[in-house]
Structure formats: structure tokens, C-alpha cells
Design a protein around this motif. Structure first.
Motif, PDB file in Angstrom:
ATOM      1  N   ILE A   1       5.211  -8.653 -11.803  1.00  0.00           N
ATOM      2  CA  ILE A   1       3.830  -9.045 -11.519  1.00  0.00           C
ATOM      3  C   ILE A   1       3.143  -7.999 -10.651  1.00  0.00           C
ATOM      4  O   ILE A   1       1.955  -7.708 -10.810  1.00  0.00           O
ATOM      5  N   ARG A   2       3.920  -7.381  -9.750  1.00  0.00           N
ATOM      6  CA  ARG A   2       3.361  -6.378  -8.841  1.00  0.00           C
ATOM      7  C   ARG A   2       3.434  -4.957  -9.401  1.00  0.00           C
ATOM      8  O   ARG A   2       3.029  -4.008  -8.731  1.00  0.00           O
ATOM      9  N   GLY A   3       3.960  -4.811 -10.603  1.00  0.00           N
ATOM     10  CA  GLY A   3       3.947  -3.505 -11.256  1.00  0.00           C
ATOM     11  C   GLY A   3       5.122  -2.605 -10.950  1.00  0.00           C
ATOM     12  O   GLY A   3       5.098  -1.413 -11.278  1.00  0.00           O
ATOM     13  N   TYR A   4       6.171  -3.148 -10.337  1.00  0.00           N
ATOM     14  CA  TYR A   4       7.341  -2.336 -10.011  1.00  0.00           C
ATOM     15  C   TYR A   4       8.318  -2.278 -11.191  1.00  0.00           C
ATOM     16  O   TYR A   4       8.444  -3.233 -11.961  1.00  0.00           O
ATOM     17  N   ALA A   5       9.049  -1.179 -11.280  1.00  0.00           N
ATOM     18  CA  ALA A   5      10.141  -1.040 -12.233  1.00  0.00           C
ATOM     19  C   ALA A   5      11.418  -1.619 -11.622  1.00  0.00           C
ATOM     20  O   ALA A   5      11.498  -1.824 -10.402  1.00  0.00           O
TER      21      ALA A   5
ATOM     22  N   GLU B   1       6.193   8.690 -16.738  1.00  0.00           N
ATOM     23  CA  GLU B   1       5.466   7.564 -17.314  1.00  0.00           C
ATOM     24  C   GLU B   1       6.063   6.244 -16.846  1.00  0.00           C
ATOM     25  O   GLU B   1       5.333   5.328 -16.458  1.00  0.00           O
ATOM     26  N   PHE B   2       7.378   6.136 -16.860  1.00  0.00           N
ATOM     27  CA  PHE B   2       8.054   4.889 -16.514  1.00  0.00           C
ATOM     28  C   PHE B   2       7.774   4.502 -15.066  1.00  0.00           C
ATOM     29  O   PHE B   2       7.463   3.341 -14.772  1.00  0.00           O
ATOM     30  N   TYR B   3       7.888   5.464 -14.169  1.00  0.00           N
ATOM     31  CA  TYR B   3       7.685   5.195 -12.747  1.00  0.00           C
ATOM     32  C   TYR B   3       6.232   5.360 -12.303  1.00  0.00           C
ATOM     33  O   TYR B   3       5.914   5.246 -11.115  1.00  0.00           O
ATOM     34  N   LYS B   4       5.353   5.668 -13.254  1.00  0.00           N
ATOM     35  CA  LYS B   4       3.921   5.799 -12.977  1.00  0.00           C
ATOM     36  C   LYS B   4       3.652   6.857 -11.901  1.00  0.00           C
ATOM     37  O   LYS B   4       2.919   6.629 -10.947  1.00  0.00           O
ATOM     38  N   ILE B   5       4.292   8.009 -12.093  1.00  0.00           N
ATOM     39  CA  ILE B   5       4.140   9.108 -11.137  1.00  0.00           C
ATOM     40  C   ILE B   5       2.792   9.805 -11.341  1.00  0.00           C
ATOM     41  O   ILE B   5       2.476  10.202 -12.462  1.00  0.00           O
TER      42      ILE B   5
ATOM     43  N   ASP C   1       0.814  -1.222   0.000  1.00  0.00           N
ATOM     44  CA  ASP C   1       0.000   0.000   0.000  1.00  0.00           C
ATOM     45  C   ASP C   1       0.845   1.269   0.000  1.00  0.00           C
ATOM     46  O   ASP C   1       0.316   2.367   0.199  1.00  0.00           O
ATOM     47  N   THR C   2       2.142   1.122  -0.257  1.00  0.00           N
ATOM     48  CA  THR C   2       3.058   2.270  -0.242  1.00  0.00           C
ATOM     49  C   THR C   2       3.195   2.810  -1.654  1.00  0.00           C
ATOM     50  O   THR C   2       3.985   2.321  -2.460  1.00  0.00           O
ATOM     51  N   THR C   3       2.408   3.821  -1.964  1.00  0.00           N
ATOM     52  CA  THR C   3       2.303   4.266  -3.357  1.00  0.00           C
ATOM     53  C   THR C   3       3.584   4.904  -3.890  1.00  0.00           C
ATOM     54  O   THR C   3       3.832   4.868  -5.103  1.00  0.00           O
ATOM     55  N   LYS C   4       4.400   5.473  -3.025  1.00  0.00           N
ATOM     56  CA  LYS C   4       5.618   6.122  -3.521  1.00  0.00           C
ATOM     57  C   LYS C   4       6.767   5.154  -3.785  1.00  0.00           C
ATOM     58  O   LYS C   4       7.791   5.558  -4.328  1.00  0.00           O
ATOM     59  N   LEU C   5       6.608   3.895  -3.426  1.00  0.00           N
ATOM     60  CA  LEU C   5       7.616   2.895  -3.774  1.00  0.00           C
ATOM     61  C   LEU C   5       7.350   2.455  -5.205  1.00  0.00           C
ATOM     62  O   LEU C   5       6.389   1.742  -5.479  1.00  0.00           O
ATOM     63  N   VAL C   6       8.196   2.903  -6.139  1.00  0.00           N
ATOM     64  CA  VAL C   6       7.923   2.713  -7.562  1.00  0.00           C
ATOM     65  C   VAL C   6       8.826   1.681  -8.226  1.00  0.00           C
ATOM     66  O   VAL C   6       8.603   1.287  -9.373  1.00  0.00           O
TER      67      VAL C   6
END
Length: 274
Positions: A129-133, A270-274, A96-101
Motif C-alpha cells: 500500500i505504501r509502495g515498498y518492494a 525500475e523495480f526499486y524506483k530509483i 519521507d525517507t526516499t532512499k528506503l525502497v
């Protein structure tokens, strides 16, 4: 949005930052948000991505805490042991930590074969799978192994930090370009225009020495997969924040306004979904 896609914070400890050698005396102190923010303001940069410099969950938590206190730290690239059997449990803690990209580790200090171990590849796949870069910190001798890793993780967003640290000081680029060209063929592979000045002669580098590498990068990746990063405060070893930023401004001024906007922030957002 203008973003610095790559910088670090730390409270200096000679044991935790043991990679900071005596010749790096300039950066053997604390570097915190209050030190960076005025520099971003002067450069009219809206925010940054804080990237791990220590391999510990403590580091990830430290950066996330700073980001919670400073809205302009738009994202954090943390660390986790990707080979661990407990990786899923660790990632669950940050769900649930949205700033962890994204995540990164210091692959440049390891043998290239490290990233081809089944446990490591499995870990990278779990990030996807979890959407992280995933940030790839490597030297040119890691490029072949990196290509194999990327092939094994076809749905993962990757970004190469510091252009894979080409040998700018020696003016050597041909083999580096061949390796980078193969990686650039992968659609989800991106590249940071960062960390260049510390790969050149710290005291005598010039913009003209950097431009050929920037030109190769844009030839291979195009502006939609390139992002500016200062590598502050490490970059201070080779000049003040504005010195490399001015090089990037000069280089991107040769492009269209939309291309410049991508490199100076749009791609990173875009890459980090900011």
C-alpha cells in the motif's frame, strides 16, 4: 544505469552478526562504503542497493545513514517487524525517507509456515500500500509457501534473493525449477542473480556450473525481471568481487545489448524506483 542490486554493510559485532560462523573468517570484520566503492568503479557500476543483514531497526537506520553520506548507495532494503501491531507507526517514521525502497527479513531461517501467518501477510500488504518492494530470502523448501504468500498479496512487488538458493553444490535443479516456474508466472515477481557462488563449492566452483541456473532463470523470468547482485561481502567467501561479476558479464554478453542492460541495472532501477 548499472546497478549492483544486492550487497551489505556492517560494523562487525559477533553478537549482532552471529550468523557468521568460524568457517566464514574472511568476513568477520567491518565492511563499509569505502571498501565497496573502488570495486564498483572497477566494474563500471554506477551504484548499489544496500540490503539488511541484521533484523533490527538499528540496521535500517544504519544503512540509511550510510546512504545519506554516499550518493551512489541508491537505495536501502531495510527491516521492520511485519507482524507488529505498531508496524504502521514504524512505517510512518520513514515516510519521507526516499532512499528506503523496500524491506526484507531472514525467512530462510524460519519454518515455511511463518510467512503464511495472518499477521505477516497483513504486514506485507501494508508495505505494498505504501509502495515498498519486498525481498524474499528463502531456500527451495520455502517455494511452495512463498507462492501462497504471493497469491495473498497480488499487488505487491516481490524479488527472490539469490534465486532461492538452489543446491548448486549438488547439481540439483529439477524440483527447484518447478517451484520457481510457478512463482515466475506471477507478473510482479522478480529474481536476483546473486548469491550463487556461496551455494556452490566455495573453492572449486566454475562458471560452467552456474550457467545452467542462469539459463533457467532467464527462461522463466526474462531479462525484464532479472537483476544482477554481488551479495558482497558474503560472496567473498567464494571469491573476489570481480570473479562473479565476470561470470555475469560473460553470461549477459550472449544476450542483446538491451537485455544485458536490463539485467545489469535497468530492472533493479525500475523495480526499486530509483
Amino acid at each position: 544505469m548499472r546497478l549492483d542490486s544486492h550487497q551489505h554493510f556492517w560494523e562487525y559485532d559477533p553478537k549482532r552478526q552471529d550468523w557468521i560462523s568460524p568457517e566464514m573468517n574472511r568476513i568477520r570484520r567491518n565492511f563499509l562504503p569505502g571498501d565497496l566503492y573502488p570495486l564498483l568503479q572497477d566494474a563500471k557500476i554506477d551504484g548499489c542497493i544496500a540490503v539488511q543483514a541484521e533484523e533490527s531497526l538499528r540496521e535500517t537506520d544504519f544503512l540509511l545513514d550510510l546512504s545519506s553520506q554516499n550518493e551512489w548507495i541508491r537505495g536501502v532494503v531495510g527491516w521492520a517487524d511485519l507482524k507488529s501491531d505498531q508496524l504502521d507507526e514504524v512505517l510512518d517514521q520513514y515516510a519521507d525517507t526516499t532512499k528506503l525502497v523496500g524491506f526484507r527479513e531472514v525467512l530462510q531461517s524460519r519454518d515455511p509456515g511463518y510467512m503464511l501467518q495472518e499477521e505477516f501477510i497483513r504486514g506485507v500488504q501494508k508495505l505494498g500500500i505504501r509502495g515498498y518492494a519486498y525481498d524474499i530470502l528463502i531456500f527451495p523448501n520455502h517455494l511452495t509457501a512463498t507462492l501462497e504468500l504471493v497469491k495473498r498479496c497480488p499487488n505487491q512487488r516481490f524479488v527472490i534473493d539469490h534465486l532461492a538458493k538452489p543446491y548448486i553444490k549438488d547439481g540439483d535443479w529439477k524440483d527447484w525449477k518447478k517451484g520457481m516456474a510457478l512463482l515466475a508466472e506471477r507478473e510482479l515477481m522478480h529474481c536476483k542473480l546473486s548469491g550463487m557462488t556461496t551455494e556452490a563449492n566455495w573453492k572449486t566452483w566454475t562458471a560452467d556450473q552456474l550457467f545452467p541456473y542462469l539459463e533457467i532463470a532467464i527462461e522463466l523470468f526474462g531479462p525484464d525481471r532479472l537483476m544482477y547482485g554481488s551479495d558482497w561481502p558474503v560472496g567473498l567467501l567464494a571469491g573476489e568481487y570481480e570473479k562473479f561479476w565476470e561470470v555475469m558479464e560473460r553470461f549477459t554478453d550472449t544476450l542483446s545489448l538491451s537485455e544485458k542492460a536490463r539485467i545489469m541495472g535497468g530492472t533493479a532501477a525500475e523495480f526499486y524506483k530509483i
